[in-house]
Design an enzyme around this catalytic site. Structure first.
Site, PDB file in Angstrom:
ATOM      1  N   ASP A   1       0.858  -1.174   0.000  1.00  0.00           N
ATOM      2  CA  ASP A   1       0.000   0.000   0.000  1.00  0.00           C
ATOM      3  C   ASP A   1       0.889   1.218   0.000  1.00  0.00           C
ATOM      4  O   ASP A   1       1.884   1.264   0.712  1.00  0.00           O
ATOM      5  CB  ASP A   1      -0.882  -0.003   1.253  1.00  0.00           C
ATOM      6  CG  ASP A   1      -2.091  -0.896   1.061  1.00  0.00           C
ATOM      7  OD1 ASP A   1      -2.601  -0.934  -0.079  1.00  0.00           O
ATOM      8  OD2 ASP A   1      -2.504  -1.556   2.017  1.00  0.00           O
TER       9      ASP A   1
ATOM     10  N   GLU B   1       0.625  16.168  10.347  1.00  0.00           N
ATOM     11  CA  GLU B   1       0.350  17.198   9.358  1.00  0.00           C
ATOM     12  C   GLU B   1       0.541  18.574   9.976  1.00  0.00           C
ATOM     13  O   GLU B   1       1.164  19.460   9.399  1.00  0.00           O
ATOM     14  CB  GLU B   1      -1.083  17.073   8.817  1.00  0.00           C
ATOM     15  CG  GLU B   1      -1.280  15.947   7.823  1.00  0.00           C
ATOM     16  CD  GLU B   1      -1.668  14.649   8.499  1.00  0.00           C
ATOM     17  OE1 GLU B   1      -1.524  14.559   9.741  1.00  0.00           O
ATOM     18  OE2 GLU B   1      -2.099  13.724   7.789  1.00  0.00           O
TER      19      GLU B   1
ATOM     20  N   THR C   1     -16.599  18.971  12.867  1.00  0.00           N
ATOM     21  CA  THR C   1     -16.262  20.248  12.233  1.00  0.00           C
ATOM     22  C   THR C   1     -15.248  20.078  11.115  1.00  0.00           C
ATOM     23  O   THR C   1     -15.214  20.843  10.158  1.00  0.00           O
ATOM     24  CB  THR C   1     -15.674  21.215  13.261  1.00  0.00           C
ATOM     25  OG1 THR C   1     -14.523  20.606  13.838  1.00  0.00           O
ATOM     26  CG2 THR C   1     -16.676  21.521  14.357  1.00  0.00           C
TER      27      THR C   1
ATOM     28  N   MET D   1     -12.246  20.789  11.075  1.00  0.00           N
ATOM     29  CA  MET D   1     -11.251  21.846  10.966  1.00  0.00           C
ATOM     30  C   MET D   1     -10.761  22.192  12.369  1.00  0.00           C
ATOM     31  O   MET D   1     -11.389  21.854  13.375  1.00  0.00           O
ATOM     32  CB  MET D   1     -11.790  23.077  10.254  1.00  0.00           C
ATOM     33  CG  MET D   1     -13.057  23.638  10.850  1.00  0.00           C
ATOM     34  SD  MET D   1     -13.668  24.990   9.832  1.00  0.00           S
ATOM     35  CE  MET D   1     -15.072  25.466  10.785  1.00  0.00           C
TER      36      MET D   1
ATOM     37  N   ASP E   1      -5.557  -4.027   6.201  1.00  0.00           N
ATOM     38  CA  ASP E   1      -6.170  -3.872   7.515  1.00  0.00           C
ATOM     39  C   ASP E   1      -7.684  -3.753   7.472  1.00  0.00           C
ATOM     40  O   ASP E   1      -8.357  -4.031   8.440  1.00  0.00           O
ATOM     41  CB  ASP E   1      -5.555  -2.684   8.271  1.00  0.00           C
ATOM     42  CG  ASP E   1      -5.634  -1.391   7.463  1.00  0.00           C
ATOM     43  OD1 ASP E   1      -6.187  -1.426   6.345  1.00  0.00           O
ATOM     44  OD2 ASP E   1      -5.134  -0.366   7.954  1.00  0.00           O
TER      45      ASP E   1
ATOM     46  N   ASP F   1     -10.177  -5.516   2.592  1.00  0.00           N
ATOM     47  CA  ASP F   1      -8.924  -6.169   2.209  1.00  0.00           C
ATOM     48  C   ASP F   1      -8.985  -7.680   2.430  1.00  0.00           C
ATOM     49  O   ASP F   1      -8.142  -8.416   1.942  1.00  0.00           O
ATOM     50  CB  ASP F   1      -7.760  -5.640   3.066  1.00  0.00           C
ATOM     51  CG  ASP F   1      -7.287  -4.280   2.609  1.00  0.00           C
ATOM     52  OD1 ASP F   1      -7.481  -3.978   1.418  1.00  0.00           O
ATOM     53  OD2 ASP F   1      -6.747  -3.529   3.438  1.00  0.00           O
TER      54      ASP F   1
END
Lengths: 717, 553
Positions: free
Chosen positions: A335, A376, A410, A412, A552, A556
């Protein structure tokens, strides 16, 4: 895959790696395995190993001979023959013992949990305050619904059907960081023996008592369910055939020896040869030296140790067959996300809408990410510093700031500081927020978002509302997949081993191609749906290739079941874990590469020790044949190139060498032969040199050295 | 030119012509066994024998055909000998005794050609040409057919169809053995080998005595005797007889003929599996073993271990002066390496080590290059065992030519390897334990043991030659050696066919960089090594008490 990764950071705690390298030759281990070694002398257990059974029968036979006609020579041989069998048993016991320690620690997790079974078997509840009945965990059956609240141990394997909770799985996975388990989706599976740390859940039991993951795991690491693998069976047949040949060679030698002794009747009778032929003690000694005892003694230890090496890497193989299959893999399906690229995307550009300065966007993006602990979020702060020189501010500096956390509703996150509101998140949510805060839609934003998506990146929209003015979009953060370091080299190594790597991704072909080229995989499957994965596996298998993959999700599962080696992530669903033939407790997809190496190493160790075992025989002949027959044909003494002291010392030395070599090779059997990825030719040349040529030379030296000592024993020299 | 120089040139020339024949003959045989359409003459034969050429057989069906065919062959040949006195062209000989007739029938059907009789004094022209020579053709064809089945097992995928025995048999005889023998016979006649229908010619010798010279269809029989690696001589003296092998030239041609098919079959194998380099590797294994063996035999004979040989500087006893040591040694090595029971010198008289190497040649299982077909399938089985060990050492389930070697395959290969050692060692051990059998030994002690070893090695491996001093014509040895010949021939054949069956069923695995290459020098060296080590380990005790004890004095 949602754009905002919500997986917590993971710190992989390798489980007991130290034990593998230390204490291999620890005498304590040998002492500890002694009782098991004696217990295993039971012929009913020995018959599984024909080579060592022959040695045991031989030892019993020489014991009788030594009692009837005692001599130092007879007893020395007898003792060492028994030691040969015991060493073999001890090797197996040591290998098993290492698994037992692990099983014991697992058993601790398997305490007598009391389960709180829902009185009304209906999971549609919204609070943990419902009527429950206490039942022992061992009485739970498939389909039962149980309530587990913070602080309690989950009584059995199952799926979360209601609620969300953080669960401590360290008892099984060895990893201390808790994981989130929630109903629905791909993270609903829980394991018996793990502990709920916060909140509450209703679990639907999926395993019958005694058949839980924990039970299977204990059985696996203990080797209780060990069955011989296909290659092991084949090798056993070859070893049995060789044992038969040598049995034949030794048995048929006797009439020929009698004939020869008769011909040279004037030659004196000795302890090795008289008018009745070669003495029983010597015949048995020769037989034991010739049959492949080295590999015969270590074969099962090698198999157990192979499984153990996987366990130490936190991988559970459901069968030895799967481990062997891993060595044969031709195609690896990987993957993209999490395996080839960091599962979490990283900021690689700030794309401001026209009229907004890049630094303005960068500043807002940084501010909104300061409290964002996801990879991130961290990557945005780092990028702002690298590209725009923005100093990383401490959240403490902005004491009056109000942090808005990311929620699934939300979608965000952001910050309210000094009257300015900053929001960052999924495009639709942020644009909606702008609209709700009197802002007007900006057509440029859609273009930027489209552009980033097209290139395979993930767009995060950043918006701002200053006090008194309407909200407006500042721009887009370009989150990009970053290929993990060193992947290209790893794939090159795999290629050298003859393994093709195929990257599987949901990305569009253009993005996939770019990432595939960067990562150095051989091929890729873009816009892959589960069916496509399945079709790819079938296609590869049709062409005769063996396929390995990780997975997972529930979708799959069919592909995991179809693949020759299917490694399910422990974080995955129970369906995935059922379908695969291995489970990685660390849920680290790159481990597939290590699994392949372990599979190869297992086979190589068997092959190398077989070669070594057979090559040893040459020197043993040179020791024993002249020892028996030089008395009647003195010319045969020319074969005694080791110049061993006496016929008796030569035979004793060969028998002792044969026994000691088993002990000497136990560490190698447990650790496996050194494995460097490379072409088959290179591997073979190396192993042939070490174990073939080494196997021819070593016993000449070893037997000579032992003979120097043995010659000091009165009654043998 | 010294004898040694001549010998070296002789051997070099032989290698050159064999190398030149490798491709054309190998390719030709490939075309013969793969040709799609059936020729008219073939169809005629199928109609006569009732074969259905379009239906391919599975391994068991193929095996049944071979066994039935061979059983019928034995019976027919037996009856044929027993009624010789009623038949024409019998040279006036009576019917052959039952024991001898049985032994001879078995011997020729199994491609052994062990001869417990003296040709010129027992078998008339008709039996020789229409009985024994026929078996020389068909038993050779059976060997090649079995080898082709094993190769098809590697080459084919996911099928149980392995060819049709009757088609293979017919084509190999018609288009390989017959044409080669025809040309060979013409050449041999040109070289001075006789070919006539005269039973006995009386001649007066220089000393004035009368000598009876037996005639017959010698050249034609000599040709197939060598082309089919049979070895049963027209005359008792076999290729030492000047009517069979008059000159150094015919000697060269004979050696070439008995090596050419076995050495070219690897090419056919390479073509069938679609990789010529695999054929080269197998031929290289055969070549290495053969060259080592020839060098050892010639070397030991020249070193001339022993008092008398040293006095005359070479072991010339039992060798023809017209051939000398190198050509005799080469002939002896070539025949013992190819299961050809022919001799041009007397192996019993070889030096202990030289004779020991001849015994070892047979113990290798007749694989370098071995009898026609039998050598190829024997070596392929050894390659399978080698690949199994090698494959494990590179960390993959072993595979040869894309076919996996699992439990069933290694079981069949191991059993194959076990057959001849069991027959040989059990035969020797049982025989030597019976005191009356010791009378068959011409000499006592180690050399006597070597004689017996040679006899059982020869019978079990279907070679057919003997240490001539050994008196094998007793009920015990006729029976024991007869059983060795039958089991030594047909058990391996059944096992090889079964192995072909399980390979053919598999789907091939594509080769990758992780696959151990079986066409490189490393593999060639490994097969040579595994073969030598396994054989040496199996037979060292008996060899130590025979040739080694005799030679190390």
């Amino acid at each position: 895959m949602s754009s905002m990764a919500t997986k917590p950071f993971k710190t992989v705690a390798p489980r007991k790696k130290a034990q593998a390298s230390n204490g291999l030759l620890d005498p304590k281990q040998w002492v500890k395995s002694a009782p098991a070694a004696f217990r295993k002398l039971d012929p009913r257990l020995m018959w599984r190993n024909p080579v060592m059974l022959i040695v045991e029968i031989g030892a019993a036979f020489t014991t009788v001979l030594a009692i009837v006609d005692p001599s130092v020579f007879a007893w020395t041989i007898t003792v060492w023959l028994w030691l040969t069998v015991l060493f073999a048993n001890a090797a197996e016991a040591i290998a098993e013992g290492r698994g037992k320690a692990q099983a014991d620690s697992l058993r601790k997790a398997k305490t007598d949990t009391v389960a709180r079974k829902l009185q009304v078997q209906d999971h549609q509840i919204d609070s943990p305050d419902v009527a429950t009945v206490d039942v022992p965990a061992t009485d739970l059956h498939r389909g039962d619904l149980v309530l587990v609240v913070a602080g309690e141990t989950i009584p059995g394997d199952g799926d979360v059907v209601t609620g969300i909770a953080s669960v401590d799985e360290s008892a099984i996975t060895g990893e201390s960081a808790p994981v989130i388990r929630e109903s629905g989706g791909d993270r609903s599976a829980v394991m018996g023996g793990t502990k709920v740390l916060s909140d509450w859940v209703v679990v639907k039991i999926t395993a019958e008592p005694g058949k839980s993951f924990l039970d299977r795991m204990i059985a696996l690491v203990e080797g209780a369910e060990r069955r011989k693998t296909p290659n092991e069976i084949a090798l056993n047949i070859l070893l049995s055939a060789m044992t038969l040949i040598f049995l034949l060679a030794v048995v048929t030698m006797q009439p020929v020896a009698i004939f020869s002794k008769d011909f040279m009747a004037a030659a004196p009778d000795t302890a090795v040869l008289n008018g009745n032929g070669v003495t029983g003690i010597v015949l048995v000694s020769l037989l034991v030296c010739l049959i492949p005892t080295t590999i015969g003694a270590l074969l099962s230890a090698i198999g157990i140790a192979g499984m153990d090496r996987l366990v130490q890497r936190n991988v559970l193989a459901m069968s030895g067959r799967a481990v062997e299959a891993a060595g044969d893999v031709d195609t690896l399906l990987l993957d993209k996300t999490g395996t080839i690229t960091y599962g979490n995307r990283r900021a690689s550009a700030f794309l401001a809408v026209p009229g907004i300065a890049g630094s303005h966007l960068a500043n807002a993006a940084q501010l909104s990410s300061l409290a964002d602990e996801t990879p991130e979020g961290r990557s945005i702060v780092v990028y702002a510093k690298e590209a725009y020189g923005l100093r990383e501010r401490d959240t403490g500096e902005l004491a009056h700031a109000e942090w808005i956390e990311f929620t699934a509703q939300t979608r965000m996150s952001g910050v309210d500081v000094d009257g300015t509101q900053i929001r960052k998140g999924a495009a639709a949510s942020v644009i909606a927020w702008v609209g709700d805060n009197d802002g007007s839609p900006n057509p440029h934003v859609d273009d930027l978002v489209d552009q980033v998506s097209r290139e395979g990146g993930t767009p995060l929209v950043v918006a701002e509302r200053r006090e008194g003015s309407p909200a407006e979009v500042l721009g887009v953060v370009y989150l990009k997949d970053v290929v993990k370091e060193g992947m290209a080299e790893r794939f090159a190594k795999l290629r050298a081993m003859g393994i093709r790597t195929v990257m599987v991704t949901g990305d569009n072909p253009r993005t996939a191609k770019a990432i595939a080229a960067e990562a150095g995989v051989d091929d890729f499957l873009a816009e892959a749906k589960p069916e496509d994965k399945m079709a790819l596996i079938k296609r590869e298998q049709e062409a005769g290739r063996m396929v390995a993959m990780t997975g997972d999700g529930t979708n799959d599962a069919p592909a995991l079941a179809a693949a020759d080696v299917g490694v399910a992530m422990n974080t995955g669903t129970s369906a995935a874990k059922e379908a695969g033939n291995m489970v990685d407790l660390d849920s680290d997809p790159t481990k597939l590469i290590e699994i392949v190496a372990i599979g190869k190493q297992l086979l190589m160790t068997r092959g190398a020790l077989t070669t070594f075992s057979i090559a040893n025989d040459i020197a043993k002949y040179f020791a024993i044949i002249p020892a028996i027959f030089a008395v009647i044909y003195p010319g045969l003494d020319a074969l005694n190139i080791m110049r061993l002291a006496s016929p008796e010392s030569a035979i004793v030395s060969a028998v002792i060498f044969n026994a000691i070599v088993i002990i000497a090779l136990v560490p190698l059997a447990l650790k496996g032969v050194a494995y460097k990825p490379g072409s088959a030719s290179a591997l073979l040349r190396r192993n042939l040199l070490i174990y073939g040529l080494g196997g021819i030379i070593t016993p000449f030296i070893g037997i000579k050295l032992i003979d120097l000592l043995v010659a000091l024993i009165p009654g043998i020299a | 030119m010294s004898e040694t120089t001549a010998g070296v040139i002789f051997i070099a020339a032989l290698i050159a012509v064999l190398a030149l024949s490798y491709k054309p003959l190998g390719d030709y045989m490939y075309r013969v066994v793969t040709r799609e359409h059936h020729r008219k003459v073939e169809r005629g034969i199928y109609r006569v024998i009732g074969a259905r050429p379009e239906t391919e057989q599975n391994w068991a069906g193929y095996a049944r055909s071979i066994l039935a065919f061979s059983a019928v062959s034995i019976v027919v040949l037996y009856v044929f000998q027993r009624i010789q006195h009623w038949l024409p062209l019998s040279n006036g000989f009576s019917g052959v005794e039952p024991g001898l007739a049985w032994n001879t029938a078995v011997s020729f059907t199994t491609n052994t050609n062990w001869q417990a009789y003296s040709g010129e004094a027992t078998m008339g022209i008709l039996i020789q040409a229409a009985g024994l020579a026929v078996q020389n053709f068909v038993s050779a064809a059976v060997g090649i057919a079995v080898a082709m089945v094993l190769v098809r097992g590697f080459a084919r995928k996911a099928t149980d169809k392995l060819g049709n025995f009757w088609v293979d048999l017919t084509r190999i005889i018609l288009w390989v053995l017959l044409p080669l023998s025809f040309v060979a016979a013409i050449v041999l006649i040109g070289g001075g080998v006789i070919q006539n229908l005269t039973d006995v010619t009386s001649a007066t010798t220089a000393a004035g005595d009368t000598q009876s010279l037996t005639g017959g269809l010698v050249a034609s029989q000599e040709a197939i005797k060598d082309v089919g690696t049979n070895g049963g001589g027209y005359f008792n003296a076999n290729a030492a007889h000047p009517f069979e092998n008059p000159t150094s030239w015919t000697n060269f041609i004979i050696i070439y003929l008995l090596l050419v098919i076995p050495f070219s079959l690897p090419r056919t194998f390479g073509r069938l599996v679609g990789q010529n380099r695999q054929g080269y590797a197998i031929a290289a294994v055969m070549g290495v073993l053969a060259i080592v063996s020839v060098s050892l035999v010639v070397g030991f004979e020249n070193m001339a271990n022993g008092t008398v040989p040293q006095a005359v500087s070479a072991a010339m006893e039992g060798k023809e002066v017209r051939f000398g040591v190198p050509d005799s040694g080469l002939f002896a090595a070539a025949t013992t390496l190819t299961s050809t029971g022919s001799v041009n010198s007397f192996h019993d008289s070889y030096t202990s080590f030289g004779g020991g190497v001849l015994i070892l040649n047979m113990m290798l299982g007749e694989v370098a290059p071995g009898g026609v077909g039998a050598g190829l399938y024997g070596l392929l089985v050894l390659a399978v065992i080698t690949v199994f060990i090698a494959g494990l050492m590179v960390g993959r389930t072993p595979e040869y030519l894309g076919k996996k070697i699992g439990a069933r395959e290694i079981k069949l290969a191991s059993l194959y390897f076990l057959v001849t050692p069991v027959l040989l060692l059990a035969g020797v051990a049982a025989s030597i334990a019976v005191p009356s059998n010791l009378e068959s030994m011409q000499e006592a002690g180690p050399h006597g043991l070597s004689e017996m070893l040679y006899a059982f090695a020869s019978a079990s491996n279907n070679n057919g030659s003997a240490f001539a001093g050994f008196g094998a014509n007793t009920p015990w040895f006729n029976t024991a050696l007869g059983l060795c010949m039958i089991f030594g021939r047909f058990l391996p054949i059944i096992l090889v066919l079964a192995l072909a069956g399980s390979f053919a069923k598999q789907k091939p695995i594509p080769a990758t960089a992780g696959t151990f290459p079986t066409h490189k020098p490393l593999f060639v060296g490994m097969v040579v090594g595994v073969t030598l080590v396994l054989v040496a380990l199996t037979f060292l005790p008996v060899l130590a008490l025979g040739p080694l004890a005799e030679g190390l004095q």
